[in-house]
Write a protein that holds these residues in place. Structure first.
Motif, PDB file in Angstrom:
ATOM      1  N   THR A 150      50.194  35.928  38.085  1.00 21.15           N
ATOM      2  CA  THR A 150      50.167  34.478  38.361  1.00 21.15           C
ATOM      3  C   THR A 150      48.790  34.081  37.439  1.00 21.15           C
ATOM      4  O   THR A 150      48.653  32.885  37.379  1.00 21.15           O
ATOM      5  CB  THR A 150      50.291  33.976  39.534  1.00 21.15           C
ATOM      6  N   GLY A 151      47.723  34.888  37.399  1.00 22.76           N
ATOM      7  CA  GLY A 151      46.595  34.688  37.126  1.00 22.76           C
ATOM      8  C   GLY A 151      45.713  34.178  37.946  1.00 22.76           C
ATOM      9  O   GLY A 151      44.703  33.902  37.615  1.00 22.76           O
ATOM     10  N   GLY A 152      46.268  33.675  39.396  1.00 21.27           N
ATOM     11  CA  GLY A 152      45.268  33.067  40.265  1.00 21.27           C
ATOM     12  C   GLY A 152      43.875  34.120  40.587  1.00 21.27           C
ATOM     13  O   GLY A 152      42.775  33.624  40.567  1.00 21.27           O
ATOM     14  N   THR A 153      44.143  35.457  40.438  1.00 20.99           N
ATOM     15  CA  THR A 153      42.796  36.200  40.958  1.00 20.99           C
ATOM     16  C   THR A 153      41.872  35.996  39.632  1.00 20.99           C
ATOM     17  O   THR A 153      40.790  35.876  39.858  1.00 20.99           O
ATOM     18  CB  THR A 153      43.120  37.841  40.832  1.00 20.99           C
ATOM     19  N   ILE A 154      42.229  36.133  38.303  1.00 18.42           N
ATOM     20  CA  ILE A 154      41.332  36.045  37.393  1.00 18.42           C
ATOM     21  C   ILE A 154      40.829  34.658  37.121  1.00 18.42           C
ATOM     22  O   ILE A 154      39.425  34.500  37.115  1.00 18.42           O
ATOM     23  CB  ILE A 154      41.760  36.293  35.944  1.00 18.42           C
ATOM     24  N   VAL A 155      41.539  33.490  37.693  1.00 26.85           N
ATOM     25  CA  VAL A 155      40.996  32.110  37.348  1.00 26.85           C
ATOM     26  C   VAL A 155      39.980  31.923  38.591  1.00 26.85           C
ATOM     27  O   VAL A 155      38.998  31.758  38.231  1.00 26.85           O
ATOM     28  CB  VAL A 155      42.066  31.081  37.813  1.00 26.85           C
ATOM     29  N   GLU A 156      40.177  32.491  39.735  1.00 31.60           N
ATOM     30  CA  GLU A 156      39.218  32.504  40.814  1.00 31.60           C
ATOM     31  C   GLU A 156      37.927  33.218  40.618  1.00 31.60           C
ATOM     32  O   GLU A 156      36.942  32.784  40.928  1.00 31.60           O
ATOM     33  CB  GLU A 156      39.804  32.740  42.310  1.00 31.60           C
ATOM     34  N   ARG A 208      40.585  37.927  49.356  1.00 28.05           N
ATOM     35  CA  ARG A 208      41.500  37.993  50.338  1.00 28.05           C
ATOM     36  C   ARG A 208      42.559  37.210  49.809  1.00 28.05           C
ATOM     37  O   ARG A 208      42.387  36.200  49.244  1.00 28.05           O
ATOM     38  CB  ARG A 208      40.731  36.991  51.728  1.00 28.05           C
ATOM     39  N   ARG A 209      44.001  37.742  49.898  1.00 23.26           N
ATOM     40  CA  ARG A 209      44.995  37.083  49.442  1.00 23.26           C
ATOM     41  C   ARG A 209      45.693  36.145  50.551  1.00 23.26           C
ATOM     42  O   ARG A 209      45.817  36.505  51.500  1.00 23.26           O
ATOM     43  CB  ARG A 209      45.857  38.027  48.936  1.00 23.26           C
ATOM     44  N   ILE A 210      45.476  34.719  50.082  1.00 21.11           N
ATOM     45  CA  ILE A 210      46.401  33.657  50.980  1.00 21.11           C
ATOM     46  C   ILE A 210      47.680  33.825  50.915  1.00 21.11           C
ATOM     47  O   ILE A 210      48.605  33.795  51.972  1.00 21.11           O
ATOM     48  CB  ILE A 210      45.648  32.392  50.580  1.00 21.11           C
ATOM     49  N   ASP A 211      48.273  33.662  49.662  1.00 22.69           N
ATOM     50  CA  ASP A 211      49.721  34.088  49.694  1.00 22.69           C
ATOM     51  C   ASP A 211      49.924  34.504  48.091  1.00 22.69           C
ATOM     52  O   ASP A 211      48.882  34.960  47.569  1.00 22.69           O
ATOM     53  CB  ASP A 211      50.521  32.441  49.570  1.00 22.69           C
ATOM     54  N   SER A 212      51.099  34.681  47.376  1.00 25.30           N
ATOM     55  CA  SER A 212      51.513  35.139  46.305  1.00 25.30           C
ATOM     56  C   SER A 212      50.972  34.772  45.227  1.00 25.30           C
ATOM     57  O   SER A 212      50.472  35.318  44.237  1.00 25.30           O
ATOM     58  CB  SER A 212      52.872  35.488  46.168  1.00 25.30           C
ATOM     59  N   GLU A 213      50.455  33.253  45.359  1.00 24.86           N
ATOM     60  CA  GLU A 213      49.683  32.576  44.433  1.00 24.86           C
ATOM     61  C   GLU A 213      48.231  32.334  44.217  1.00 24.86           C
ATOM     62  O   GLU A 213      47.711  31.981  43.584  1.00 24.86           O
ATOM     63  CB  GLU A 213      50.548  31.413  43.818  1.00 24.86           C
ATOM     64  N   HIS A 214      47.794  32.665  45.694  1.00 26.58           N
ATOM     65  CA  HIS A 214      46.383  32.076  45.770  1.00 26.58           C
ATOM     66  C   HIS A 214      45.558  33.153  46.639  1.00 26.58           C
ATOM     67  O   HIS A 214      46.088  33.737  47.589  1.00 26.58           O
ATOM     68  CB  HIS A 214      46.279  30.924  47.001  1.00 26.58           C
ATOM     69  N   VAL A 215      44.228  33.232  46.158  1.00 24.05           N
ATOM     70  CA  VAL A 215      43.350  34.091  46.480  1.00 24.05           C
ATOM     71  C   VAL A 215      42.133  33.624  46.884  1.00 24.05           C
ATOM     72  O   VAL A 215      41.716  32.453  46.272  1.00 24.05           O
ATOM     73  CB  VAL A 215      43.001  35.623  45.712  1.00 24.05           C
ATOM     74  N   GLU A 216      41.172  34.189  47.716  1.00 27.58           N
ATOM     75  CA  GLU A 216      39.945  33.585  47.982  1.00 27.58           C
ATOM     76  C   GLU A 216      38.776  34.929  47.747  1.00 27.58           C
ATOM     77  O   GLU A 216      39.176  35.970  47.862  1.00 27.58           O
ATOM     78  CB  GLU A 216      39.641  33.448  49.255  1.00 27.58           C
TER      79      GLU A 216
END
Ligand code: R5P
Length: 291
Positions: A219-225, A186-194
């Motif tokens: 941004t790498g947010g997806t891979i990091v999470e 679930r994308r929260i905003d352009s830099e954060h995902v759940e």
């Protein structure tokens, strides 16, 4: 076939020319006028010849350069002009999510194809985007290039960070003969995902070597999470692979802090560029020139 490497894709264009049996390769002259307008000039004798311009469209300036280069190739008398866009920018805005928005991917298709007899790109965010071209358009895949690289690496399971990547991870799984699953995103905003694990897994994740496969790392947010979640569930030796490595800001360092290895193709220059899509692009170009 003359290969012309735009400033965004010079190294890959040279690799493509080698794959085409050392086809003549040229780097155009480019400069900015004092008012910042762009100037390009292609060299070589293109009259009556086939020519291909290779240029990713990561920045707006890359888009403009590609359009000018395609026009220049026509002006130089090329018989046919092909355009290769290894990373196709604006592909993620492939529909109108909110009233008042453009379908940016379609706008790019319309302009990019203006002076092209055919267009070749690599792993579009959605293959549907090809339908916006009115000229013949082809999509190479970055998956075989990554699979060639991962063949000898220890991998127990492949993971897509979202359902949108299922076809991609399934193709990689077939090539490497490994099980796969997709996380729920679930994308929260352009830099954060759940992210959440799916209800069922093909193998126990505890102690497994997992490789996350995505089309783009931005941004790498997806891979990091995704890596954090897999680690929490007991996975070991987590790695990440993508076709297009944008690695914005400190994305590469943030990813390296949570995964053992990061792999990307060369559609964009980046520190994880370890596999080349040149053979896959050249294969399509060879078919085009044979017609
Ligand atoms: C999204 O649907 C794409 O497949 C990628 O997962 C996304 O673009 C990655 O972006 P970021 O690195 O900013 O999380």
């Amino acid at each position: 076939m003359h290969v012309i490497g735009g400033t965004a894709s010079t190294a890959l264009a040279e690799r493509v020319s080698r794959e085409l049996g050392n086809a003549p390769f040229g780097i155009p002259f480019t400069k900015r006028f004092p008012d910042d307008e762009m100037y390009v000039r292609v060299g070589g004798r293109l009259e009556g010849e086939d020519a291909v311009v290779v240029q990713s469209t990561r920045t707006d300036s890359d888009v403009l350069e590609l359009m000018l280069l395609a026009d220049a190739v026509r002006e130089a008398g090329a018989r046919r002009a092909f355009v290769v866009v290894p990373y196709f920018g604006y592909a993620r805005q492939d529909r109108r999510f909110f009233p008042g928005e453009p379908v940016s991917a379609r706008t790019l298709c319309r302009h990019i194809e203006l002076d092209a007899d055919a267009v070749v790109t690599v792993d579009l965010h959605s293959s549907q985007t090809l339908t916006h071209f009115t000229k013949p358009a082809y999509e190479a895949s970055g998956i075989p290039a990554i699979a060639r690289l991962l063949k000898e690496r220890p991998i127990d399971v492949l993971v897509s960070p979202d359902k949108g990547g299922v076809d991609r991870v399934r193709r990689m799984a077939q090539l490497l003969d490994k099980p796969w699953f997709a996380l729920e995103k679930r994308r929260i905003d352009s830099e954060h995902v759940e992210l959440a694990m799916p209800p069922t897994l093909p193998i126990p994740i505890e102690g497994a070597h997992a490789t996350i496969v995505d089309d783009v790392i931005s941004t790498g947010g997806t891979i990091v999470e995704a890596a954090k979640l897999l680690k929490k569930r007991g996975a070991i030796g987590i790695s990440a692979a993508c076709t297009h490595g944008l690695f914005l800001k400190d994305a590469f360092e943030r990813i390296k802090a949570v995964v053992a290895d990061v792999y990307s193709t060369d559609t964009l220059g980046n520190p994880a560029e370890k596999a080349s899509v040149a053979p896959d692009i050249a294969q399509i170009l060879e078919r085009l020139v044979a017609v």
